[in-house]
Design a protein around this motif. Structure first.
Motif, PDB file in Angstrom:
ATOM      1  N   LEU A 166      -3.216   5.710   3.298  1.00 27.58           N
ATOM      2  CA  LEU A 166      -2.900   7.485   2.777  1.00 27.58           C
ATOM      3  C   LEU A 166      -2.030   7.019   1.285  1.00 27.58           C
ATOM      4  N   TRP A 175      -0.034  13.445   0.901  1.00 32.14           N
ATOM      5  CA  TRP A 175       1.392  13.863   1.173  1.00 32.14           C
ATOM      6  C   TRP A 175       2.277  14.406   0.234  1.00 32.14           C
ATOM      7  N   GLN A 195       1.710   6.185  16.059  1.00 31.67           N
ATOM      8  CA  GLN A 195       0.819   6.028  15.501  1.00 31.67           C
ATOM      9  C   GLN A 195       1.091   5.254  14.043  1.00 31.67           C
ATOM     10  N   TRP A 197       0.945   4.942  10.080  1.00 32.54           N
ATOM     11  CA  TRP A 197       0.553   5.611   9.282  1.00 32.54           C
ATOM     12  C   TRP A 197       0.495   3.882   7.953  1.00 32.54           C
ATOM     13  N   SER A 198      -0.745   3.320   7.383  1.00 36.98           N
ATOM     14  CA  SER A 198      -1.142   2.929   6.413  1.00 36.98           C
ATOM     15  C   SER A 198      -1.356   3.402   4.931  1.00 36.98           C
ATOM     16  N   PHE A 199       0.136   2.904   4.117  1.00 34.70           N
ATOM     17  CA  PHE A 199       0.124   4.147   3.065  1.00 34.70           C
ATOM     18  C   PHE A 199      -0.435   3.319   1.866  1.00 34.70           C
ATOM     19  N   THR A 225      -4.540  -1.268   1.102  1.00 31.79           N
ATOM     20  CA  THR A 225      -2.665  -0.815   1.880  1.00 31.79           C
ATOM     21  C   THR A 225      -1.661  -0.896   1.205  1.00 31.79           C
ATOM     22  N   PRO A 229       1.953  -1.674   7.552  1.00 29.89           N
ATOM     23  CA  PRO A 229       1.680  -0.477   7.758  1.00 29.89           C
ATOM     24  C   PRO A 229       2.946   0.342   8.787  1.00 29.89           C
ATOM     25  N   THR A 231       5.382   2.984  11.668  1.00 31.95           N
ATOM     26  CA  THR A 231       5.241   4.150  12.330  1.00 31.95           C
ATOM     27  C   THR A 231       5.114   5.453  11.768  1.00 31.95           C
ATOM     28  N   ASN A 232       4.703   6.629  12.453  1.00 29.78           N
ATOM     29  CA  ASN A 232       4.698   8.270  11.707  1.00 29.78           C
ATOM     30  C   ASN A 232       6.128   8.079  11.783  1.00 29.78           C
ATOM     31  N   VAL A 267      -4.476  12.961  12.295  1.00 32.69           N
ATOM     32  CA  VAL A 267      -2.873  12.767  12.163  1.00 32.69           C
ATOM     33  C   VAL A 267      -3.008  11.894  13.780  1.00 32.69           C
ATOM     34  N   SER A 270      -3.779   6.174  15.611  1.00 33.68           N
ATOM     35  CA  SER A 270      -2.994   4.966  14.563  1.00 33.68           C
ATOM     36  C   SER A 270      -4.019   4.330  13.912  1.00 33.68           C
TER      37      SER A 270
END
Length: 298
Positions: A166, A175, A195, A197-199, A225, A229, A231-232, A267, A270
């Motif tokens: 992401l 984003w 979950q 998120w790998s940003f 990434t 990572p 979590t949301n 969404v 995970s």
């Protein structure tokens, strides 16, 4: 990389436009693939749907980067739009791979777009490039997307797949939709927020793509990434801190499913993905943390 001639498909997108700016700023010659008639020497016409590429315009290119594809989050995933998502990536990649393989002097490297959707829902398990594909639409799409580049690889061209996470950017991508909500004080965790998120910051995404172009030892899949990572829930809290806004409105899973349909599964799923090969090849992140990445995007 010495001054090079580099062809870029998807040059008008979020990542593609940022990559082109970076390459041009450093003196590289960029050729953009366009779906209309070419208007100059810096454009090449192609039609992904019909697998057509004006190969003459690719002559002399040292590298080809394919970032083209219909937006995954732009529409509800109807059967028709899922076909659009797939065809824009698979047919386009096949067309470019076949075109470069047919050149008398092929490019040194072909960088194909891909995504961490390859791994599916990984739960709390951290995965690197050795992990197998997951189940569902996005994993199957990524498998086909990467397989479509076979002609380039079989022609002896170094072929790399940029499995992107992401991208943290103020405009464009997932984003780009989050920032206005959080700035308005309407942001919140999604589902239970557990979950992963790998940003990746947009700056680091571009730097990583250039690293793939420059690093002769890299081929095959490479995860783009940030190293850690989150979590949301953790990302939601970080967004609130950086923007100075409360994050009081969680979005329940049933609401997401009602609004997003099948896409809600991704969404709420995970994706705990780590950039093992990128780090091992010596890449250094400028914005490894989420707060740094968000600030860089402002």
């Amino acid at each position: 990389m010495e001054r090079s001639r580099i062809a870029v498909a998807g040059a008008s997108g979020l990542i593609g436009s940022a990559l082109v700016r970076s390459l041009v700023a450093d003196g590289h010659e960029v050729v953009r693939l366009v779906r209309r008639s070419a208007r100059g020497a810096d454009e090449v016409r192609w039609d992904p749907a019909s697998r057509y590429v004006d190969t003459a315009g690719l002559a002399g290119c040292d590298a080809v980067v394919n970032l083209a594809g219909a937006g995954v989050g732009d529409h509800r995933w109807t059967r028709e739009y899922k076909k659009t998502i797939r065809d824009s990536r698979v047919l386009g990649t096949a067309a470019l791979a076949e075109a470069v393989a047919a050149l008398d002097t092929p490019p040194r490297v072909f960088v194909g777009g891909s995504a961490i959707g390859y791994y599916g829902d990984t739960g709390e398990r951290a995965v690197d490039e050795e992990a197998p594909p997951g189940d569902g639409f996005l994993p199957q799409l990524c498998v086909e997307w990467e397989q479509a580049a076979a002609p380039a690889r079989e022609a002896g061209i170094r072929t790399v797949f940029a499995r992107t996470g992401l991208v943290v950017a103020r405009e464009g991508g997932a984003w780009g939709r989050l920032f206005p909500l959080f700035k308005a004080g309407l942001g919140g965790r999604m589902g239970d927020g557990r979950q992963f998120w790998s940003f990746i910051a947009l700056h680091d995404e571009v730097a990583a793509l250039r690293h793939l172009l420059d690093t002769a030892s890299l081929s095959g899949p490479v995860n783009l990434t940030a190293p850690q990572p989150l979590t949301n829930r953790e990302i939601t809290a970080a967004m609130g801190r950086v923007l100075g806004r409360p994050t009081p409105f969680p979005v329940p899973a049933p609401v997401l499913r009602a609004v997003l349909g099948e896409m809600a599964g991704d969404v709420l799923g995970s994706a705990r993905v780590v950039p093992k090969r990128l780090l091992e090849s010596g890449f250094s992140f400028a914005f490894p943390g989420i707060e740094d990445a968000v600030r860089a995007a402002l």
